[in-house]
Design a protein around this motif. Structure first.
Motif, PDB file in Angstrom:
ATOM      1  N   PHE A   1       0.850  -1.190   0.000  1.00 16.14           N
ATOM      2  CA  PHE A   1       0.000   0.000   0.000  1.00 16.14           C
ATOM      3  C   PHE A   1       0.887   1.242   0.000  1.00 16.14           C
ATOM      4  N   GLY A   2       0.431   2.305  -0.635  1.00 13.97           N
ATOM      5  CA  GLY A   2       1.151   3.572  -0.580  1.00 13.97           C
ATOM      6  C   GLY A   2       0.874   4.275   0.737  1.00 13.97           C
ATOM      7  N   ASP A   3       1.767   5.154   1.098  1.00  6.31           N
ATOM      8  CA  ASP A   3       1.629   5.980   2.293  1.00  6.31           C
ATOM      9  C   ASP A   3       1.903   7.415   1.849  1.00  6.31           C
ATOM     10  N   PRO A   4       0.939   8.290   1.771  1.00  2.00           N
ATOM     11  CA  PRO A   4      -0.401   8.277   2.359  1.00  2.00           C
ATOM     12  C   PRO A   4      -1.560   7.888   1.426  1.00  2.00           C
ATOM     13  N   GLU A   5      -1.356   7.038   0.416  1.00  6.12           N
ATOM     14  CA  GLU A   5      -2.500   6.627  -0.412  1.00  6.12           C
ATOM     15  C   GLU A   5      -3.473   5.735   0.373  1.00  6.12           C
ATOM     16  N   ALA A   6      -2.927   4.834   1.206  1.00  7.28           N
ATOM     17  CA  ALA A   6      -3.809   3.941   1.978  1.00  7.28           C
ATOM     18  C   ALA A   6      -4.795   4.753   2.820  1.00  7.28           C
ATOM     19  N   GLN A   7      -4.336   5.903   3.307  1.00  2.56           N
ATOM     20  CA  GLN A   7      -5.155   6.725   4.206  1.00  2.56           C
ATOM     21  C   GLN A   7      -6.404   7.275   3.521  1.00  2.56           C
ATOM     22  N   VAL A   8      -6.379   7.418   2.171  1.00  4.44           N
ATOM     23  CA  VAL A   8      -7.584   7.920   1.491  1.00  4.44           C
ATOM     24  C   VAL A   8      -8.350   6.828   0.755  1.00  4.44           C
ATOM     25  N   VAL A   9      -7.691   5.715   0.471  1.00  2.00           N
ATOM     26  CA  VAL A   9      -8.372   4.641  -0.264  1.00  2.00           C
ATOM     27  C   VAL A   9      -9.136   3.729   0.694  1.00  2.00           C
ATOM     28  N   LEU A  10      -8.503   3.338   1.782  1.00  4.63           N
ATOM     29  CA  LEU A  10      -9.164   2.379   2.687  1.00  4.63           C
ATOM     30  C   LEU A  10     -10.449   2.922   3.336  1.00  4.63           C
ATOM     31  N   PRO A  11     -10.556   4.221   3.644  1.00  7.30           N
ATOM     32  CA  PRO A  11     -11.833   4.690   4.205  1.00  7.30           C
ATOM     33  C   PRO A  11     -13.005   4.540   3.229  1.00  7.30           C
ATOM     34  N   LEU A  12     -12.716   4.360   1.931  1.00  5.48           N
ATOM     35  CA  LEU A  12     -13.792   4.216   0.943  1.00  5.48           C
ATOM     36  C   LEU A  12     -14.150   2.748   0.694  1.00  5.48           C
ATOM     37  N   LEU A  13     -13.396   1.839   1.315  1.00  4.63           N
ATOM     38  CA  LEU A  13     -13.633   0.399   1.128  1.00  4.63           C
ATOM     39  C   LEU A  13     -14.819  -0.044   1.975  1.00  4.63           C
ATOM     40  N   GLU A  14     -15.791  -0.684   1.340  1.00  6.61           N
ATOM     41  CA  GLU A  14     -16.975  -1.135   2.088  1.00  6.61           C
ATOM     42  C   GLU A  14     -16.967  -2.629   2.376  1.00  6.61           C
ATOM     43  N   THR A  15     -16.162  -3.377   1.629  1.00 10.49           N
ATOM     44  CA  THR A  15     -16.060  -4.825   1.876  1.00 10.49           C
ATOM     45  C   THR A  15     -15.136  -5.050   3.068  1.00 10.49           C
ATOM     46  N   ASP A  16     -15.424  -6.073   3.852  1.00  5.85           N
ATOM     47  CA  ASP A  16     -14.580  -6.417   5.001  1.00  5.85           C
ATOM     48  C   ASP A  16     -13.171  -6.775   4.509  1.00  5.85           C
ATOM     49  N   ILE A  17     -12.174  -6.069   4.994  1.00  5.75           N
ATOM     50  CA  ILE A  17     -10.804  -6.284   4.504  1.00  5.75           C
ATOM     51  C   ILE A  17     -10.310  -7.696   4.832  1.00  5.75           C
ATOM     52  N   VAL A  18     -10.839  -8.309   5.887  1.00  9.78           N
ATOM     53  CA  VAL A  18     -10.404  -9.678   6.220  1.00  9.78           C
ATOM     54  C   VAL A  18     -10.948 -10.673   5.186  1.00  9.78           C
ATOM     55  N   ASP A  19     -12.126 -10.409   4.659  1.00 12.31           N
ATOM     56  CA  ASP A  19     -12.651 -11.265   3.580  1.00 12.31           C
ATOM     57  C   ASP A  19     -11.738 -11.178   2.352  1.00 12.31           C
ATOM     58  N   ILE A  20     -11.220  -9.994   2.100  1.00  7.11           N
ATOM     59  CA  ILE A  20     -10.311  -9.823   0.956  1.00  7.11           C
ATOM     60  C   ILE A  20      -8.994 -10.563   1.225  1.00  7.11           C
ATOM     61  N   MET A  21      -8.500 -10.448   2.455  1.00 11.22           N
ATOM     62  CA  MET A  21      -7.252 -11.145   2.806  1.00 11.22           C
ATOM     63  C   MET A  21      -7.407 -12.653   2.633  1.00 11.22           C
ATOM     64  N   ASP A  22      -8.547 -13.186   3.058  1.00 12.66           N
ATOM     65  CA  ASP A  22      -8.808 -14.619   2.895  1.00 12.66           C
ATOM     66  C   ASP A  22      -8.827 -15.010   1.421  1.00 12.66           C
ATOM     67  N   ALA A  23      -9.538 -14.179   0.625  1.00 14.39           N
ATOM     68  CA  ALA A  23      -9.673 -14.498  -0.805  1.00 14.39           C
ATOM     69  C   ALA A  23      -8.305 -14.480  -1.489  1.00 14.39           C
ATOM     70  N   ILE A  24      -7.432 -13.586  -1.057  1.00  8.62           N
ATOM     71  CA  ILE A  24      -6.097 -13.519  -1.650  1.00  8.62           C
ATOM     72  C   ILE A  24      -5.273 -14.731  -1.201  1.00  8.62           C
ATOM     73  N   TRP A  25      -5.339 -15.027   0.092  1.00  8.72           N
ATOM     74  CA  TRP A  25      -4.551 -16.150   0.611  1.00  8.72           C
ATOM     75  C   TRP A  25      -4.967 -17.461  -0.062  1.00  8.72           C
ATOM     76  N   GLU A  26      -6.282 -17.597  -0.258  1.00 11.39           N
ATOM     77  CA  GLU A  26      -6.806 -18.842  -0.838  1.00 11.39           C
ATOM     78  C   GLU A  26      -6.897 -18.778  -2.370  1.00 11.39           C
ATOM     79  N   GLU A  27      -6.408 -17.713  -2.951  1.00  9.52           N
ATOM     80  CA  GLU A  27      -6.355 -17.525  -4.407  1.00  9.52           C
ATOM     81  C   GLU A  27      -7.722 -17.693  -5.061  1.00  9.52           C
ATOM     82  N   ARG A  28      -8.705 -17.029  -4.485  1.00 13.90           N
ATOM     83  CA  ARG A  28     -10.048 -17.036  -5.089  1.00 13.90           C
ATOM     84  C   ARG A  28     -10.615 -15.610  -5.151  1.00 13.90           C
ATOM     85  N   LEU A  29      -9.714 -14.682  -5.496  1.00 16.51           N
ATOM     86  CA  LEU A  29     -10.119 -13.270  -5.565  1.00 16.51           C
ATOM     87  C   LEU A  29     -11.115 -13.030  -6.704  1.00 16.51           C
ATOM     88  N   ASP A  30     -11.059 -13.857  -7.766  1.00 19.74           N
ATOM     89  CA  ASP A  30     -11.973 -13.627  -8.896  1.00 19.74           C
ATOM     90  C   ASP A  30     -13.437 -13.760  -8.473  1.00 19.74           C
TER      91      ASP A  30
END
Ligand code: AMP
Ligand code: GLY
Length: 424
Positions: free
Chosen positions: A289-318
């Motif tokens: 993540f960029g710094d300070p890009e993360a500071q303006v992008v993450l507040p606009l994220l509505e999906t649970d970030i842990v769900d995204i982390m799981d999808a990336i770890w398990e390679e099912r982001l599609d």
């Protein structure tokens, strides 16, 4: 879930804030963290670059994930070591983090796979580099260290004398150590800059909302390059047409190229782009993540970030639909006077509540510590005053109104964050 976040700046505070909103998260740990982060996470005094120390800490805390946020531990292979010990991680392994760790690698990858970027040559020999610059006879000339250099390893030389001095400082005087033992000399590009952060599991790439950084220390883009003095999201220069072009010509080809090279990239890939008259081109990749890009992008994220982390770890982001709010966000960095050169620390910060927050905006702490219950400055970039609004103008107005209520001795901030974006 318990999650350990590696790092201790404003970006990490933004990541931890996003994690703290997840109903799936019980405990957050940070190493080393900072004053503001300590209000959301238990902090441990292990340096972000201390791989052995971080592995020991993980063994003690047994987190469900270790989120490695900064570039240097990623490039040094912290994720590899943690995976070897059986920990799940967010962030690329070293063989993929090289996309940021070596500009010689990333430029060669782009050339091989036809990904648009500035024309370039690489050099280890100063005489050959200087002869090439003379022959090109095109200024400004752009001279970059191969390796990580805290954002200081890029010199835009306005004439031959400056270019020659830059080459010598890197290849002969060792001003940047090993990072500068090989250099890239590249074509100077023009056009608006855009940052696009993207989630990727190595197969699928899901770009986030675009953003714009303000790298120079002073208003009107004057002064020295810094880590970033403020950001806005989304970036109005990044039109639908550019978005399509970048997805097809840059984002997807980069992820595919890394996979073809046996270096699947998992985590957040940072595309530093320039929208030139000849199309969008890559200025740089970062493996985080960029710094300070993360500071303006993450507040606009509505999906649970842990769900995204799981999808990336398990390679099912599609299969995951990632949702964003349609709002805008602005972050104004308050820095210690003198940053990015010499500055003082230990100054009392006024205008914050007992959690280091304010009711006027969200305060991301970059360089703060707590002593006797009071917040003190502890770094170059101190706070990122951040606000969300229905549009960019209202986000900026809110952020600047909050800036007026926070102070510390010799505080410096830019008064023109977002101005270029608003002026069109
Ligand atoms: P980098 O660390 O590679 O992102 O470079 C830092 C900054 O230098 C970029 O954000 C650009 O503003 C500028 N820069 C880098 N490469 C070029 C280039 N080839 N042409 C024009 N500006 C550049
Ligand atoms: N804001 C620029 C970077 O994170 O590299």
């Amino acid at each position: 879930m318990n999650i350990l976040v590696v790092g201790g700046g404003g970006r990490e505070h933004a990541i931890i804030t996003a994690l703290s909103k997840s109903p799936r998260v019980d405990m957050i740990y940070a190493a080393p963290g900072n004053g503001g982060i300590s209000k959301l996470a238990e902090c441990f005094p292990v340096k972000a670059t201390d791989i052995d120390g971080m592995v020991e800490l993980a063994k003690k805390l047994k987190p469900d994930y270790v989120f490695v946020a900064p570039d240097d531990p990623l490039v040094l292979g912290m994720v590899d070591r943690l995976n070897d010990e059986g920990f799940k991680t967010f962030g690329p392994r070293a063989n993929a983090a090289v996309l940021e760790g070596s500009k010689v690698f990333s430029k060669a990858l782009m050339k091989k796979y036809g990904i648009p970027t500035a024309a370039y040559e690489t050099f280890t020999d100063a005489d050959k580099a200087i002869a090439y610059i003379k022959e090109q006879n095109s200024y400004p000339a752009v001279i970059k260290c191969d390796g990580l250099a805290l954002g200081k390893g890029v010199i835009i030389a306005k004439d031959f004398a400056e270019a020659e001095a830059a080459v010598k400082s890197m290849l002969l005087d060792g001003k940047f150590g090993k990072s500068g033992s090989e250099i890239v000399v590249e074509e100077f590009m023009t056009g608006p800059e855009v940052t696009v952060l993207a989630f990727t599991d190595g197969k699928t790439v899901k770009p986030m909302i675009s953003s714009m950084d303000h790298k120079r220390a002073l208003d009107n883009d004057e002064g020295l390059n810094t880590g970033g003095m403020g950001t806005i999201a989304p970036n109005p220069k990044y039109t639908e047409a550019f978005k399509k072009e970048c997805e097809e010509k840059i984002f997807k080809p980069t992820i595919a190229a890394m996979r073809d090279e046996g270096r699947p990239f998992k985590g957040c890939l940072y595309f530093g782009l320039m929208l030139t008259p000849n199309g969008a081109k890559v200025v740089e990749y970062n493996c985080r993540f960029g710094d300070p890009e993360a500071q303006v992008v993450l507040p606009l994220l509505e999906t649970d970030i842990v769900d995204i982390m799981d999808a990336i770890w398990e390679e099912r982001l599609d299969g995951l639909d990632i949702k964003w709010s349609g709002k805008s966000c602005a972050c104004v960095v308050m820095a210690s006077g003198g940053y990015p050169e010499k500055y003082e620390t230990g100054k009392a910060i006024s205008g914050l509540d007992e959690n280091g927050q304010s009711d006027k905006a969200y305060i991301y702490h970059a360089g703060t510590k707590i002593e006797d219950g009071k917040f003190l400055t502890a770094g170059g970039r101190v706070l990122g005053i951040t606000a969300v609004g229905d549009d960019l103008r209202s986000a900026l107005d809110k952020a600047y109104a909050a800036v007026d209520t926070v102070s510390f001795e010799k505080a410096h901030y830019r008064k023109d964050i977002g101005r270029r974006a608003l002026d069109g």
